[in-house]
Design a protein around this motif. Structure first.
Motif, PDB file in Angstrom:
ATOM      1  N   HIS A 129       0.831  -1.203   0.000  1.00 17.54           N
ATOM      2  CA  HIS A 129       0.000   0.000   0.000  1.00 17.54           C
ATOM      3  C   HIS A 129       0.865   1.251   0.000  1.00 17.54           C
ATOM      4  O   HIS A 129       0.636   2.194  -0.762  1.00 17.54           O
ATOM      5  N   SER A 130       1.878   1.272   0.857  1.00 15.60           N
ATOM      6  CA  SER A 130       2.771   2.437   0.926  1.00 15.60           C
ATOM      7  C   SER A 130       3.513   2.664  -0.382  1.00 15.60           C
ATOM      8  O   SER A 130       3.635   3.805  -0.848  1.00 15.60           O
ATOM      9  N   LEU A 131       4.043   1.593  -0.956  1.00 13.49           N
ATOM     10  CA  LEU A 131       4.805   1.731  -2.205  1.00 13.49           C
ATOM     11  C   LEU A 131       3.916   2.237  -3.335  1.00 13.49           C
ATOM     12  O   LEU A 131       4.347   3.063  -4.145  1.00 13.49           O
ATOM     13  N   ILE A 132       2.683   1.749  -3.379  1.00 11.75           N
ATOM     14  CA  ILE A 132       1.744   2.246  -4.391  1.00 11.75           C
ATOM     15  C   ILE A 132       1.392   3.696  -4.102  1.00 11.75           C
ATOM     16  O   ILE A 132       1.456   4.558  -4.981  1.00 11.75           O
ATOM     17  N   HIS A 133       1.042   3.993  -2.856  1.00  9.99           N
ATOM     18  CA  HIS A 133       0.588   5.327  -2.453  1.00  9.99           C
ATOM     19  C   HIS A 133       1.648   6.390  -2.700  1.00  9.99           C
ATOM     20  O   HIS A 133       1.348   7.478  -3.189  1.00  9.99           O
ATOM     21  N   THR A 134       2.883   6.083  -2.340  1.00 17.29           N
ATOM     22  CA  THR A 134       3.948   7.084  -2.459  1.00 17.29           C
ATOM     23  C   THR A 134       4.714   6.954  -3.773  1.00 17.29           C
ATOM     24  O   THR A 134       5.618   7.736  -4.039  1.00 17.29           O
ATOM     25  N   GLY A 135       4.341   5.966  -4.572  1.00 17.20           N
ATOM     26  CA  GLY A 135       4.992   5.760  -5.864  1.00 17.20           C
ATOM     27  C   GLY A 135       4.098   6.199  -7.011  1.00 17.20           C
ATOM     28  O   GLY A 135       3.788   7.378  -7.159  1.00 17.20           O
ATOM     29  N   TYR A 136       3.594   5.240  -7.756  1.00 17.85           N
ATOM     30  CA  TYR A 136       2.814   5.570  -8.954  1.00 17.85           C
ATOM     31  C   TYR A 136       1.358   5.911  -8.639  1.00 17.85           C
ATOM     32  O   TYR A 136       0.662   6.494  -9.454  1.00 17.85           O
ATOM     33  N   ASN A 137       0.868   5.554  -7.454  1.00 16.51           N
ATOM     34  CA  ASN A 137      -0.417   5.971  -6.890  1.00 16.51           C
ATOM     35  C   ASN A 137      -1.642   5.726  -7.775  1.00 16.51           C
ATOM     36  O   ASN A 137      -2.481   6.609  -7.929  1.00 16.51           O
ATOM     37  N   THR A 138      -1.760   4.537  -8.311  1.00 18.33           N
ATOM     38  CA  THR A 138      -3.001   4.152  -8.972  1.00 18.33           C
ATOM     39  C   THR A 138      -3.999   3.796  -7.871  1.00 18.33           C
ATOM     40  O   THR A 138      -3.775   2.856  -7.102  1.00 18.33           O
TER      41      THR A 138
END
Length: 139
Positions: free
Chosen positions: A101-110
């Protein structure tokens, strides 16, 4: 069973996100020559700082919301001496869901991907709660 390790892993991950937030925030405050009084509220930060800083701040807050149930379940499992490999697996799966969740949220954020990671974490916690309840009733 060792519930402390996944708990320590999530505490460590939360600390990493906090440091990332702190470093990005301080860098932006310095670069934009902002005064502390200009950042009195989260709304001020959203307005005056970057989307990256705001995503880190929101993610840090997320790591203190749903994971509260995780820490409670882990602590109860330790105190009640729950001996369940399945519950320990659930704890590790929850940690993995939060890191994802963190990697998505702070990364590419789909948003849809982030939602899946969030719901997966909630389902894992729900499974853990049901497992603990059933074990308590059946024992």
């Amino acid at each position: 069973m060792d519930y402390a390790l996944p708990m320590l892993a999530l505490v460590t991950w939360t600390t990493i996100i906090w440091w990332a937030l702190l470093l990005v925030r301080l860098s932006e405050i310095k670069a934009n020559k902002l005064l502390p009084a200009q950042l009195n509220t989260p709304e001020d930060a959203r307005e005056l700082l970057s989307l990256r800083q705001n995503m880190l701040a929101r993610n840090f807050a997320n790591l203190l919301e749903l994971p509260m149930l995780f820490y409670i379940l882990g602590t109860l499992s330790i105190l009640l001496e729950v001996d369940s490999k399945f519950s320990v697996l659930l704890a590790w799966l929850f940690v993995a869901s939060r890191v994802a969740h963190s990697l998505i949220h702070t990364g590419y954020n789909t948003v849809l991907h982030r939602f899946y990671a969030y719901v997966l974490g909630g389902l894992i916690l729900t499974t853990w709660v049901i497992t603990m309840l059933l074990n308590s009733v059946l024992l």
